[in-house]
Design an enzyme around this catalytic site. Structure first.
Site, PDB file in Angstrom:
ATOM      1  N   ASN A  59      47.377  39.007  59.767  1.00  9.25           N
ATOM      2  CA  ASN A  59      47.584  37.816  59.329  1.00  9.25           C
ATOM      3  C   ASN A  59      47.803  36.682  60.050  1.00  9.25           C
ATOM      4  O   ASN A  59      47.363  35.577  59.747  1.00  9.25           O
ATOM      5  CB  ASN A  59      48.979  38.058  58.528  1.00  9.25           C
ATOM      6  CG  ASN A  59      48.789  38.834  57.418  1.00  9.25           C
ATOM      7  OD1 ASN A  59      48.062  39.368  56.696  1.00  9.25           O
ATOM      8  ND2 ASN A  59      50.103  39.426  56.656  1.00  9.25           N
ATOM      9  N   ARG A 392      34.052  38.680  46.171  1.00 13.88           N
ATOM     10  CA  ARG A 392      34.302  39.794  47.354  1.00 13.88           C
ATOM     11  C   ARG A 392      33.881  41.189  46.775  1.00 13.88           C
ATOM     12  O   ARG A 392      34.228  41.474  45.614  1.00 13.88           O
ATOM     13  CB  ARG A 392      35.565  39.893  47.909  1.00 13.88           C
ATOM     14  CG  ARG A 392      36.322  38.637  48.722  1.00 13.88           C
ATOM     15  CD  ARG A 392      37.645  38.946  49.379  1.00 13.88           C
ATOM     16  NE  ARG A 392      38.259  37.883  49.671  1.00 13.88           N
ATOM     17  CZ  ARG A 392      38.123  36.914  50.505  1.00 13.88           C
ATOM     18  NH1 ARG A 392      37.146  37.223  51.605  1.00 13.88           N
ATOM     19  NH2 ARG A 392      38.930  35.924  50.870  1.00 13.88           N
ATOM     20  N   HIS A 452      36.051  30.836  42.525  1.00 13.46           N
ATOM     21  CA  HIS A 452      36.827  31.801  42.730  1.00 13.46           C
ATOM     22  C   HIS A 452      37.053  32.648  41.278  1.00 13.46           C
ATOM     23  O   HIS A 452      37.803  33.827  41.283  1.00 13.46           O
ATOM     24  CB  HIS A 452      38.075  31.322  43.034  1.00 13.46           C
ATOM     25  CG  HIS A 452      39.265  32.294  43.806  1.00 13.46           C
ATOM     26  ND1 HIS A 452      40.306  32.399  43.060  1.00 13.46           N
ATOM     27  CD2 HIS A 452      39.014  33.005  44.682  1.00 13.46           C
ATOM     28  CE1 HIS A 452      41.038  33.418  43.694  1.00 13.46           C
ATOM     29  NE2 HIS A 452      40.394  33.642  44.648  1.00 13.46           N
ATOM     30  N   HIS A 609      48.847  40.470  43.695  1.00 13.30           N
ATOM     31  CA  HIS A 609      47.498  39.618  43.690  1.00 13.30           C
ATOM     32  C   HIS A 609      47.548  38.981  42.386  1.00 13.30           C
ATOM     33  O   HIS A 609      46.648  38.014  42.101  1.00 13.30           O
ATOM     34  CB  HIS A 609      46.224  40.374  44.188  1.00 13.30           C
ATOM     35  CG  HIS A 609      45.286  39.541  44.378  1.00 13.30           C
ATOM     36  ND1 HIS A 609      44.089  39.324  43.724  1.00 13.30           N
ATOM     37  CD2 HIS A 609      45.020  38.545  45.552  1.00 13.30           C
ATOM     38  CE1 HIS A 609      43.252  38.530  44.247  1.00 13.30           C
ATOM     39  NE2 HIS A 609      43.717  38.066  45.446  1.00 13.30           N
TER      40      HIS A 609
END
Length: 710
Positions: A59, A392, A452, A609
């Site tokens: 991170n 992704r 996205h 998420h």
């Protein structure tokens, strides 16, 4: 009269605390502290603790590359920037680096004091070469000469050779040498980079102990073989982080030139300006001064590591993934059938979706229904078209294989590949080219915005009518991360949503500007204003004495217009409950500003998420899920979508997810008015409630009885 001297840092802190908004970057650092806190929990095994420490290191690498890199873009080019904290770019950098140094120290102390000493108890340890048995040392010497030595390339910097480009995030030895008889001013600096494809540790396996020898110790022990007949003054191990933040200047036409632009920008990451140096203590002052001058970097960006510790905790993944300790990591329960699809897998998915909608909650529910839908569509002779967006993918993606098969079977396949998905650009370009060669219609992103949104549309003809099968989600079409990330996905044949999704695909792939969507909120056009309108409706209801409530779960909250709308709602008496995993720039609980706002962060076994938005609306509830966080980039610089859930059972399921998050007293942290966080603890007599366990035991009755506003 005595003059009181004010420390500039105290002045900075006063400015920061007086601001109604919290710095995005300082907020992110507190998030990484919560991840580090997972590594300190006594209930976790040593391998889990190492895992969370490695995550904090990864991170922090990305934070320096992107966020600190972005800050340097302002500093290096004299551009003005005022942070939410109220600080200008230079004082903010001072504050940010101070906090980064504190966090770095916390990481190092935890590793040295808590993790390193306890390793032998669990059957493994770190060691240098000299502490090994003679036979083991000989094995390592042979390993070095045969496998490592040929890979190393010393690069000297002197008056005849240019300064070499050192690679981002690689371990590097800086070796100071002097030829026999030469004066000090003639010393030279050479660099030896350790290639990324050499394992981080050499493993020595004993019957009762696994010994990990860091690769730098293997090289250090043999480094004289690289510098023969010269005097070695100093051997310094360090690692640099480069600016990885760039803005793509995308061409209007999405042709091959656009892909070349992306590739060029990827290469620029290798030579971006240095924003951090991590270095072993005891380093050569002469060398560090040379590097500071060369890279225009100050002492506050130099992070020192004790020799007893190690550079780059991301290397710990080699220990965590060792098969010898596979049974030491906790095994999560197998996924359970969705509440809305209890007979999961017992019937044809096309047939099931004609009769009902299915809401999936990953990883508690398997991603297989989505994969199964795409794979069946690829082979079904009645399927005419498949359209989807991809941000992704898994490395060995079942989805790519299914789409290739669909194209080979003569179906129309159109895919929007977001080639600007950070750090996945190369994989996405490679997968997109495969599909393009197979005859798929591939769009490489949209100029100036990232795609996205997560959408899938399958068009199937059955006899005399056409059915559109739609998936909308909060997560990526990635079967690997679906086991680790909590996400929401809706599978439906609802005609209203199917129309909305069809229209949105026309916007993405063509030149269409629909006036409105029925059950979809999209960005960059409408999302911010629509959400603010819903928040203001709650505020008006509260002022009129009607029931109200705003419940939102997202990854990040940073958009100031949304934040001030929530402040106004709080001042009107609306109870606002926010579940924000990472960045939160809103300041809760401030008198006269945000007294009715509570903020929780959930950090635990899974990465939270999912994005869920619920507005009470005087009992006529509005509940949305989707891909968008409440960030400027989400509203202005990304193609995003939120989809409304109207099926009563599925809406209750989303409400229950919010309710469970608010009940959690194991993984939850409560945000304070000063932007710090405290771990939420079970109250006296209260049972432990861990959502990362409880969702595996979810019952239909739990969902049906949920209430968010009494």
């Amino acid at each position: 009269m005595e003059t009181k001297i004010i420390n500039p840092r105290d002045k900075f802190n006063t400015i920061i605390q007086n601001s109604d908004l919290v710095s995005r970057d300082l907020s992110w650092l507190t998030f990484n502290e919560r991840v580090l806190d997972q590594s300190k929990k006594e209930s976790r095994s040593i391998f889990e603790k190492l895992k969370f420490l490695a995550i904090t290191a990864s991170n922090l690498d990305e934070f320096f590359m992107i966020r600190v890199g972005s800050l340097y873009n302002y500093l290096d080019y004299d551009k003005e920037r005022v942070d939410y904290s109220g600080l200008r770019e230079e004082p903010f950098k001072m504050k940010l680096m101070l906090e980064c140094q504190k966090f770095h120290k916390m990481q190092q102390e935890h590793f040295l004091k808590n993790l390193l000493p306890s390793m032998p108890e669990f059957g493994f340890m770190l060691s240098n070469v000299r502490n090994l048995q003679p036979a083991e040392q000989e094995v390592i010497r042979n390993y070095f000469m045969k496998a490592v030595y040929p890979m190393l390339t010393p690069m000297v910097f002197d008056g005849y050779r240019t300064f070499p480009i050192l690679m981002n995030k690689l371990l590097v030895f800086g070796v100071v040498t002097l030829a026999p008889g030469d004066k000090k001013e003639n010393r030279k600096l050479s660099f030896v980079q350790i290639p990324a494809n050499i394992p981080r540790f050499f493993e020595v396996e004993r019957e009762d102990m696994m010994i990990y020898v860091p690769i730098e110790e293997v090289i250090r022990e043999n480094i004289v073989s690289l510098f023969r007949n010269v005097n070695i003054e100093a051997v310094n191990l360090f690692r640099i982080t480069r600016n990885g933040d760039f803005t793509l200047e995308e061409s209007e036409d999405m042709d091959a030139n656009f892909l070349e632009e992306v590739k060029r920008k990827l290469n620029e990451r290798k030579s971006g300006r240095v924003v951090r140096i991590e270095i072993e203590e005891g380093y050569s002052r002469w060398m560090i001064n040379l590097l500071k001058e060369r890279w225009n970097i100050l002492d506050d960006s130099i992070f020192k590591v004790e020799r007893a510790s190690m550079l780059d905790f991301t290397g710990l993944w080699q220990m965590i993934g060792n098969r010898r300790f596979k049974d030491k990591l906790p095994q999560m329960p197998a996924p359970v059938p969705p509440v809305s699809y209890p007979e999961d897998g017992t019937d044809d998915i096309f047939h099931v979706l004609k009769g009902r909608d299915i809401l999936l909650h990953h990883p508690y529910n398997n991603i297989d229904p989505i994969l199964e839908l795409i794979e069946k569509a690829a082979d079904d002779p009645h399927v005419m078209a498949i359209k989807m967006t991809i941000y992704r993918l898994a490395k060995d993606s079942r989805i790519t294989k299914a789409l290739l098969r669909a194209a080979e079977n003569g179906k129309h396949v159109s895919v929007l590949f977001e080639v600007k998905a950070r750090f996945d650009e190369e994989n996405n370009i490679r997968e997109a080219k495969k599909l393009q060669k197979a005859g798929c219609f591939v769009i490489y992103g949209i100029s100036n915005v990232k795609t996205h949104t997560k959408l899938l549309l399958i068009v199937k003809k059955d006899e005399n009518y056409v059915t559109r099968y739609v998936h909308l989600g909060s997560g990526n079409y990635n079967e690997d991360t679906a086991r680790l990330y909590t996400d929401i996905g809706l599978l439906t044949t609802n005609e209203t949503l199917a129309n909305d999704v069809s229209e949105f695909f026309n916007v993405i792939t063509g030149h269409s500007m629909p006036t409105t969507y029925q059950n979809l909120i999209t960005a960059p056009r409408d999302m911010r204003n629509q959400l603010i309108e819903y928040i203001e409706t709650e505020a008006a209801n509260a002022r009129n004495g009607l029931p109200s409530g705003v419940f939102i779960k997202v990854n990040s909250l940073e958009d100031s217009e949304i934040i001030y709308a929530l402040y106004r709602a709080s001042q009107s008496g609306v109870p606002v409950k926010l579940i924000i995993r990472g960045i939160c720039c809103l300041r809760p609980g401030r008198k006269g500003l945000s007294e009715n706002i509570e903020v929780l962060s959930i950090v635990g076994d899974f990465l939270e998420h999912s994005r869920i938005y619920h507005f009470h609306n005087n009992g006529d509830t509005r509940t949305y899920a989707g891909s968008a966080d409440m960030m400027v980039r989400s509203f202005d610089k990304r193609l995003e979508s939120l989809f409304r859930i109207q099926d009563p059972l599925l809406e209750k399921q989303l409400m229950n997810i919010l309710a469970y998050n608010l009940r959690d007293n194991v993984n939850a942290y409560i945000m304070q008015e000063d932007a710090t966080y405290i771990a939420k603890q079970p109250k006296e007599g209260e049972e432990v409630f861990n959502i990362h366990h409880e969702f595996f035991n979810l019952k239909l009755t739990d969902v049906k009885n949920v209430k968010l506003v009494e």
